[in-house]
Design a protein around this motif. Structure first.
Motif, PDB file in Angstrom:
ATOM      1  N   CYS A  97      -2.359  -3.588  -9.548  1.00 28.25           N
ATOM      2  CA  CYS A  97      -3.045  -4.076  -8.363  1.00 28.25           C
ATOM      3  C   CYS A  97      -2.962  -3.039  -7.268  1.00 28.25           C
ATOM      4  N   GLY A  98      -3.986  -2.926  -6.473  1.00 35.61           N
ATOM      5  CA  GLY A  98      -3.949  -2.156  -5.237  1.00 35.61           C
ATOM      6  C   GLY A  98      -3.583  -0.709  -5.419  1.00 35.61           C
ATOM      7  N   ALA A  99      -2.517  -0.303  -4.713  1.00 32.59           N
ATOM      8  CA  ALA A  99      -2.215   1.108  -4.589  1.00 32.59           C
ATOM      9  C   ALA A  99      -1.576   1.718  -5.830  1.00 32.59           C
ATOM     10  N   GLY A 100      -1.646   1.004  -6.940  1.00 31.43           N
ATOM     11  CA  GLY A 100      -1.075   1.556  -8.165  1.00 31.43           C
ATOM     12  C   GLY A 100      -1.734   2.851  -8.580  1.00 31.43           C
ATOM     13  N   ASP A 118      -3.312   5.662   0.254  1.00 30.14           N
ATOM     14  CA  ASP A 118      -2.963   5.287   1.621  1.00 30.14           C
ATOM     15  C   ASP A 118      -1.493   5.506   1.929  1.00 30.14           C
ATOM     16  N   GLU A 119      -0.757   5.983   0.954  1.00 30.06           N
ATOM     17  CA  GLU A 119       0.671   6.145   1.185  1.00 30.06           C
ATOM     18  C   GLU A 119       0.950   7.452   1.924  1.00 30.06           C
ATOM     19  N   PRO A 120       1.956   7.412   2.811  1.00 32.55           N
ATOM     20  CA  PRO A 120       2.263   8.611   3.593  1.00 32.55           C
ATOM     21  C   PRO A 120       2.804   9.738   2.699  1.00 32.55           C
ATOM     22  N   LEU A 161       3.877  11.592  -6.766  1.00 35.68           N
ATOM     23  CA  LEU A 161       2.812  10.652  -7.114  1.00 35.68           C
ATOM     24  C   LEU A 161       2.756   9.613  -6.022  1.00 35.68           C
ATOM     25  N   ASP A 206      15.197   1.766  -8.480  1.00 34.23           N
ATOM     26  CA  ASP A 206      13.825   1.262  -8.480  1.00 34.23           C
ATOM     27  C   ASP A 206      12.912   2.125  -9.353  1.00 34.23           C
ATOM     28  N   PHE A 207      13.423   2.527 -10.510  1.00 31.85           N
ATOM     29  CA  PHE A 207      12.591   3.362 -11.392  1.00 31.85           C
ATOM     30  C   PHE A 207      11.262   2.687 -11.717  1.00 31.85           C
ATOM     31  N   ASN A 208      11.257   1.357 -11.658  1.00 35.55           N
ATOM     32  CA  ASN A 208      10.032   0.632 -12.031  1.00 35.55           C
ATOM     33  C   ASN A 208       8.993   0.611 -10.915  1.00 35.55           C
ATOM     34  N   THR A 209       9.216   1.398  -9.851  1.00 38.98           N
ATOM     35  CA  THR A 209       8.156   1.541  -8.853  1.00 38.98           C
ATOM     36  C   THR A 209       7.248   2.717  -9.187  1.00 38.98           C
ATOM     37  N   THR A 210       7.617   3.492 -10.196  1.00 43.01           N
ATOM     38  CA  THR A 210       6.802   4.648 -10.567  1.00 43.01           C
ATOM     39  C   THR A 210       5.677   4.198 -11.488  1.00 43.01           C
ATOM     40  N   MET A 211       4.462   4.274 -10.983  1.00 41.90           N
ATOM     41  CA  MET A 211       3.319   3.846 -11.778  1.00 41.90           C
ATOM     42  C   MET A 211       2.365   5.012 -11.951  1.00 41.90           C
TER      43      MET A 211
END
Lengths: 223, 279
Positions: free
Chosen positions: B237-240, B63-65, B59, B215-220
């Motif tokens: 916000c943004g790239a979520g 814009d993420e690589p 996921l 950093d499990f809370n970076t999974t959106m």
């Protein structure tokens, strides 16, 4: 590293005692009468009541104020979240260079505050904690305060990466630094009671914030 | 990211000769000299060197690589056991079942243990510890001078197969990874290390328990699975706006879904953890 942290905490603790930036309301010299939180009857009150509170009454099991990291305010002063104890607080996480969501988030908070009766508004603080440990210096936060005309009831804080992560975990806020240097993040308003316990969370932007205002108002005793 | 410099240094002890090199360089050199998974000094500490690699998030935002570089790191070869966690709570009473603050762990924390300091029949000593919150897992890791692996690190390690770096290319890897998802977890979990090791020598990544990451809370994901309503664009916000990128990696999707549903105080009957260390 560790010794630095200890030294910093000691320094910060000292600074907090010497010049508390956010005194609990019962400590304000202008307070007309001691609130029930100060309970001065049993003792002749030799020390300021907020110091007594800290010393005598432990934080509750669900108090977010157990998170005892030392933050830095936009005035450059050390702040512990526990110094907010005593009145309700709305907490949100943001970053100052955010282009889309954060201005809306601040606007939502301003709308929620506008719904409060003046006497409630004078007690309930808004705490904005930045994700951006690199760019959001006290100066950047000050500029943010000026740009959005935030009065002294708004507390702007920055902290270490660990402190930010811990707070996000406690609030249930998700965030991620993306390839463009922007933070993707949950838009979450959290209402804390006087003890720092979560009583309400509001997710999303541009929504109906009246429930947030009602929850805050319910936490301020009618005088 | 916290770097426990003294511990990282001690992990490097077997390679005194290399200590003049910057840490990552020394480890890369060691990795080049030794067969994968045979880094002797770390092995004694239960750690395995995972060489530099890449993580391909299932996921990601527009814009993420496609690939995220993962620096070499040390990962425990097995999840943390009940016995190891018991030693930790003996040492740190505030993490005992009866004392843990509800802020840091939900009711149900270590509920399958017989008591505060007693494992009992549902928690064999060598089985992975489960029903621990992220806060507890992180406190355990910190007490050991270690940390939890990041999502990228964990996924990079788990993407390695039994024979090569790309597990997805190995039929056996796919069978094991999918097979575990098809089975309910048993009430009493089997011992750690009982599952076939990856090419790096890491056991139990695919088929024992789910594992916490730092950093499990970076999974959106679109719309939180925690019951929030409303459009995704207003929640994040943004790239979520993370979109699915590789529909073939079903287990990685399941893990992402699991992570996006968690909160740090949650405890789950088949969610454990293992520690990592930066070299």
């Amino acid at each position: 590293m560790k010794t630095h942290l200890v030294a910093l905490s000691l320094l910060a603790a000292g600074a907090l005692l010497a010049a508390p930036e956010i005194p609990a309301p019962c400590c304000r010299p202008a307070a007309p009468a001691a609130g029930p939180c100060c309970a001065p009857e049993t003792k002749p009150a030799p020390a300021p009541c907020c110091v007594e509170l800290k010393a005598e009454r432990p934080l509750t099991e669900r108090s977010l104020y157990q998170h005892d990291a030392v933050w830095t305010s936009d005035a450059g002063r050390p702040v512990k979240l526990a110094s907010l104890r005593g009145e309700p607080v709305i907490v949100a996480m943001f970053f100052a260079s955010c282009e889309y969501a954060c201005p809306v988030l601040v606007h939502d908070l301003q709308r929620a505050r506008a719904l409060l009766a003046p006497e409630v508004r004078a007690k309930a603080r808004v705490v904005l904690v930045t994700f951006d440990t690199r760019r959001d210096t006290p100066e950047a936060l000050r500029a943010f305060r000026t740009r959005f005309e935030l009065d002294s009831m708004w507390v702007l804080l920055r902290g270490t990466e660990t402190a930010v992560q811990d707070l996000a975990m406690l609030l249930g806020v998700k965030y991620k630094l993306d390839a463009r240097g922007q933070y993707a993040h949950s838009n979450l308003l959290t209402v804390l009671n006087a003890e720092g316990e979560i009583v309400h969370q509001h997710a999303g932007l541009m929504g109906d914030v009246s429930e947030v205002a009602r929850k805050v108002a319910a936490l301020v005793p009618v005088e | 990211m916290i770097v426990h410099a003294p511990v990282a240094f001690s992990a490097m002890k077997p390679f005194h000769l290399l200590s003049f090199l910057p840490g990552p360089l020394a480890v890369a050199l060691v990795a080049a000299l030794l067969p994968a998974g045979a880094v002797r000094g770390e092995e004694a500490a239960g750690l395995v060197l995972i060489p530099a690699g890449v993580h391909e998030p299932v996921l990601r935002g527009q814009d993420e690589p496609r690939q995220v570089a993962v620096a070499p790191f040390l990962l425990e070869a097995r999840p943390v056991t009940n016995a190891e966690f018991l030693a930790f709570v003996r040492d740190q009473p505030k993490w005992r079942r009866s004392r843990v603050a509800p802020l840091f762990a939900d009711a149900g924390y270590l509920a399958h243990w017989a008591g505060d300091l007693e494992l009992g029949p549902k928690a064999p000593a060598e089985a992975p510890v489960v029903r621990v919150s992220w806060f507890a897992a992180r406190a355990y890791a910190a007490a050991k001078g270690r940390r939890l692996p990041t999502t990228a690190e964990w996924e990079r390690a788990a993407a390695a197969g039994f024979r090569g770096e790309r597990g997805a290319d190995e039929p056996e890897y796919r069978r094991v990874a999918l097979g575990w998802l098809a089975q309910p977890s048993p009430d009493v979990l089997p011992a750690v290390g009982s599952r076939r090791a990856s090419v790096h020598g890491v056991h139990d990544l695919l088929d024992l328990v789910w594992e916490w990451v730092d950093d499990f809370n970076t999974t959106m994901t679109t719309g939180e699975s925690r019951g929030d309503t409303g459009l995704e664009r207003t929640l994040f916000c943004g790239a979520g706006a993370a979109g699915a990128q590789d529909l073939t990696n079903y287990p990685a999707f399941m893990r992402a879904g699991m992570r996006s549903a968690l909160r740090a105080r949650y405890v789950v009957p088949n969610l454990g953890f293992r520690c990592a260390l930066s070299p």
